[in-house]
Motif scaffolding. Structure first.
Motif, PDB file in Angstrom:
ATOM      1  N   GLU A  94       0.834  -1.206   0.000  1.00  0.00           N
ATOM      2  CA  GLU A  94       0.000   0.000   0.000  1.00  0.00           C
ATOM      3  C   GLU A  94       0.865   1.251   0.000  1.00  0.00           C
ATOM      4  O   GLU A  94       0.511   2.261  -0.603  1.00  0.00           O
ATOM      5  CB  GLU A  94      -0.909  -0.008   1.225  1.00  0.00           C
ATOM      6  N   LEU A  98       0.749   4.304  -2.624  1.00  0.00           N
ATOM      7  CA  LEU A  98       0.582   5.686  -2.170  1.00  0.00           C
ATOM      8  C   LEU A  98       1.628   6.595  -2.801  1.00  0.00           C
ATOM      9  O   LEU A  98       1.305   7.674  -3.297  1.00  0.00           O
ATOM     10  CB  LEU A  98       0.680   5.747  -0.646  1.00  0.00           C
ATOM     11  N   TYR A 158      -6.019  15.438  -0.461  1.00  0.00           N
ATOM     12  CA  TYR A 158      -5.578  14.824  -1.715  1.00  0.00           C
ATOM     13  C   TYR A 158      -5.676  15.873  -2.817  1.00  0.00           C
ATOM     14  O   TYR A 158      -4.680  16.453  -3.225  1.00  0.00           O
ATOM     15  CB  TYR A 158      -6.427  13.596  -2.032  1.00  0.00           C
ATOM     16  N   PHE A 198      -0.484  12.268   4.818  1.00  0.00           N
ATOM     17  CA  PHE A 198      -0.856  10.868   5.001  1.00  0.00           C
ATOM     18  C   PHE A 198      -0.108  10.267   6.187  1.00  0.00           C
ATOM     19  O   PHE A 198      -0.701   9.569   7.022  1.00  0.00           O
ATOM     20  CB  PHE A 198      -0.545  10.062   3.737  1.00  0.00           C
TER      21      PHE A 198
END
Length: 206
Positions: A94, A98, A158, A198
């Motif tokens: 992941e 990302l 984002y 994040f």
């Protein structure tokens, strides 16, 4: 457009396409898609935002039509992507997805803003065009993979990171800062901002 900026944007587009294609390959493998399905997801991820940008700017032919070598390369790699990703499954986590997504976000957002400014769009509109370029590839990827788009299900900044970075580029362009450095600065801002928010789990209020 300045020759150095043209070269910088070409390099950025290539890196962005690779970064978004990787995220598309990873998602396609997670859904156990066949090579053709993998190709469609990777292509939509890599070229979706740029295609939306070209439609809004009434730019023809589309970027992927002009640069079919990228399309052919993705098509060929799609037949080997499942095996390559399986062999390197420990690397493609992941976190890698990302980072790949953040790289694509930064590169495409700034290049989209630059092209919009070159088309004589106002600064704010150019920034929004950049955000559109940056986020729609991921949106289309998630929709094709039957997921709620990341931009809607993740409250961590984002599109906000992309928007602020695009405004930064517009400002640097307005003060006639060196175009090549402006592109690099704004791109790195978006990339770092996305990864930091994040990592620190910073979330926008609902």
């Amino acid at each position: 457009m300045h020759p150095r900026l043209t070269l910088a944007l070409a390099v950025m587009e290539a890196i962005g396409i690779l970064a978004y294609a990787i995220s598309g390959f990873i998602e396609a493998r997670a859904r156990r898609l066949d090579p053709i399905g993998t190709f469609l997801v990777a292509m939509a991820t890599a070229f979706g935002g740029g295609t939306v940008r070209d439609i809004l700017l009434e730019h023809r032919p589309f970027y992927w039509v002009q640069h079919q070598d990228y399309v052919i390369a993705l098509f060929v790699v799609s037949f080997f992507a499942p095996m390559l990703l399986k062999a390197a499954s420990g690397l493609f986590s992941e976190r890698v997805l990302l980072v790949a997504d953040a790289i694509g976000l930064g590169l495409f957002s700034v290049s989209g803003t630059s092209l919009a400014l070159d088309a004589q769009l106002p600064g704010f509109t150019a920034a929004m065009m950049g955000v559109t370029t940056g986020v729609f590839g991921g949106v289309i990827r998630d929709v094709l993979c039957n997921e709620v788009p990341l931009i809607l299900r993740d409250s961590r900044p984002y599109a906000t990171c992309a928007f602020v970075g695009c405004l930064l580029y517009v400002f640097l362009d307005h003060i006639n800062f060196d175009n090549v450095y402006s592109v690099l600065i704004a791109t790195m801002f978006i990339l770092i901002a996305r990864l930091v928010t994040f990592k620190l789990n910073i979330r926008l209020p609902h």
